[in-house]
Design an enzyme around this catalytic site. Sequence first.
Site, short mmCIF file in Angstrom:
data_model
loop_
_atom_site.label_atom_id
_atom_site.label_comp_id
_atom_site.label_asym_id
_atom_site.label_seq_id
_atom_site.Cartn_x
_atom_site.Cartn_y
_atom_site.Cartn_z
N ASP A 102 -14.92 -7.77 8.88
CA ASP A 102 -14.25 -6.50 8.54
C ASP A 102 -15.36 -5.46 8.45
OD1 ASP A 102 -13.03 -4.32 7.41
OD2 ASP A 102 -12.39 -5.36 5.57
N LYS B 41 -18.52 4.55 10.06
CA LYS B 41 -17.33 4.23 10.85
C LYS B 41 -16.57 5.49 11.26
CE LYS B 41 -13.34 1.12 10.44
NZ LYS B 41 -12.75 0.10 9.56
N GLU C 141 -6.79 -4.03 12.04
CA GLU C 141 -6.90 -4.40 10.62
C GLU C 141 -5.56 -4.83 10.01
OE1 GLU C 141 -8.91 -0.98 9.01
OE2 GLU C 141 -10.75 -1.48 10.08
N ASP D 30 -2.59 0.04 3.15
CA ASP D 30 -4.04 -0.15 2.94
C ASP D 30 -4.62 1.09 2.26
OD1 ASP D 30 -6.80 -0.38 3.12
OD2 ASP D 30 -6.81 -1.00 5.23
P1 ADP Z 1 -12.60 0.82 2.07
O1 ADP Z 1 -11.45 0.21 2.78
O2 ADP Z 1 -12.54 2.32 2.06
O3 ADP Z 1 -13.89 0.30 2.56
P2 ADP Z 1 -12.07 -0.84 -0.28
O4 ADP Z 1 -10.85 -1.48 0.26
O5 ADP Z 1 -13.24 -1.69 -0.52
O6 ADP Z 1 -12.48 0.45 0.52
O7 ADP Z 1 -11.63 -0.15 -1.66
C1 ADP Z 1 -12.52 0.54 -2.47
C2 ADP Z 1 -11.73 1.22 -3.56
O8 ADP Z 1 -11.05 0.24 -4.35
C3 ADP Z 1 -12.60 2.00 -4.52
O9 ADP Z 1 -12.01 3.25 -4.77
C4 ADP Z 1 -12.57 1.13 -5.77
O10 ADP Z 1 -12.74 1.90 -6.94
C5 ADP Z 1 -11.20 0.55 -5.71
N1 ADP Z 1 -11.09 -0.64 -6.53
C6 ADP Z 1 -11.86 -1.76 -6.49
N2 ADP Z 1 -11.49 -2.62 -7.45
C7 ADP Z 1 -10.47 -2.03 -8.13
C8 ADP Z 1 -9.66 -2.42 -9.26
N3 ADP Z 1 -9.85 -3.57 -9.89
N4 ADP Z 1 -8.70 -1.56 -9.67
C9 ADP Z 1 -8.51 -0.38 -9.05
N5 ADP Z 1 -9.24 0.04 -8.00
C10 ADP Z 1 -10.21 -0.77 -7.54
MG MG Z 2 -10.73 -1.25 4.04
#
Ligand code: ADP
Ligand code: MG
Length: 622
Positions: free
Chosen positions: A25, A91, A188, A210
Amino acid sequence: MALLQISEPGQSPDPHQRRIAVGIDLGTTHSLVAAVRNGAAECLPDAQGRVILPSAVRYSLDAQGRTRRAIGFEALAAQAEDPLNTVVSVKRFMGRRLADLPDAGKLPYQFVDQPGMVSVKTVAGEKSPVEVSAEILASLRQRAEDTFNDDLFGAVITVPAYFDDAQRQATKDAAQMAGLNVLRLLNEPTAAAIAYGLDNGAEGLYAIYDLGGGTFDISLLQLSRGVFEVVATGGDSALGGDDLDHVLAEAAMVEAGLQAVTPQDKRTVLVAARRAKEKLSTDGSVHLSCALSGGMLSVKVTRERLNELAKPLIDKTLAAVKRVLRDAKVKPDEVKGVVMVGGSTRTPAVRDAVGGFFGQPPLTDLNPDEVVALGAAIQANQLAGNNVQGELLLLDVLPLSLGLETMGGLVERIIPRNTPIPSARAQDFTTFKDGQTALAVHVVQGEREQVEHCRSLARFELRGIPPMAAGAARIRVSFQVDADGLLSVFAKEQISGVEASVIVKPSYGLSDDQVAHMLREGFTTAAEDMKDRALREARVEAERMLEATRTALAADGDLLSAEQRTHIDALMTQIGQRCDRGDLEALEAATKALAEGTEAFAAERMNRSIRQALAGRSLDQI
Ligand code: ADP
Ligand code: MG
């Protein structure tokens, strides 16, 4: 997409035959690598036990002037101090020109607008997004090779469903630069659906919600015969958990009666707000506290308060969901399942709102950060030829449909795309004209209805068909694709036994991108193509009627009065005129009129032939 699993009889699983294939990913903020181990997909941790790799690369020069690069957490830690040379969210730049990046001015980078896509000027020289992504991919590849102590056979890399050709090609180039063999790029949302095993479940529509850190994507997938198709996508490329951090930080500052502070303080509050937000996904209340230049900030935040603050953001995502459903003409209750992806879907208020909207609890069992990588790993494992139990399989599926040209320049699909190979299918065809002794077999590949929009693979002729009435000959055409993807086409006339064949490699000279392009074109033009097909079929039918009438007139025209003859001639002329125009209904009506207008004539001919038969002539002389 599910591959039918074909294990070779009698071949016992040999662990050395197992090929190591991973799913990656390549995310905007985080990247992960996963693989199927002991029958289950899991994300591979780094030496410190962390599965997430921040998608960040910092370039610097050492004392000797050599390029140094820090990747992941190390790069992220240096971001505040060296923003210019620390590339994050690369990205967003993949396959993009400067004109495609309206927010480029707000970013700390020095962009250079290169012909293919922008690049970023760093101390170590100009870096293209492909190179930066390659650093991240190479780091994940290394992690996987260290884990398995073996070389990788290949990788499935995920991309957003809305990525265009240039963005997909850039992703592939990055993989190649990182020394990865790309088994496939996978959308995705499709990866997330595969991780939940939905491809083995009920056919129908699925929604993939997502919500990440900085982006929101909603995709609608249609599952049929074990294969997902992207029906519609939507979202907001500037909406995510980061926005919630901002509003929470703001609210905390207001509550504590603090004013806007230094940029460093702002960052500190944001980090504390993010931590508090994440904790509130499991706890009812938390203390948001941090040390600022003007003193301590410490406020209590309840989940209810966070929910209030999150509501506008969640409503915005639901508005995007509604738009996508409306575009696809789908009602929320027609959706069979909802998959949650992205860290921000851990927030209970998000889950509740999405569940409420669709009228069913969303799927949340898998870690929403990992679900995309896990699905990619499952697919990679299948494409590498391993099944879940570690047995070697015969692999792969046909990427594009294979078919034959039929009358009117239309394509008859013999083996549909995504059919697992090896595979064999046959279909019977017949002649168009009376006395036709040869058949032109034209093998094509593609998803379109018209021959000219498909890829021509081979042509050959079947000769020596005994002369028969049109439609009487029975010619069986068989398609066989072997495990190496080699296609053999055989044509055999069933009565005389004459046959002809050809062997081609359908994938020869065809890049994955061309395949992707042909598929997309097939999806977007499907409705138009069906209309065009109907018209062409009507033309073929009209031609057939004309041909049969001409033959009948030549043989038994003397049965008709001058008046009857004029009437039939007029009906034939009418078809001829309508064939040239694009009006399907008018053409069908004219063909029908000729069929009806010659009914009496046909009856007369029948009577004559019976009379002749009774006069002692054998039927096949007539
Ligand atoms: P991306 O797809 O943009 O790379 P992610 O899917 O990794 O991002 O998501 C990151 C987001 O998820 C951040 O805003 C982070 O604060 C939030 N996040 C991670 N863990 C939690 C949680 N336990 N509760 C709420 N939000 C969360
Ligand atoms: Mg993501």
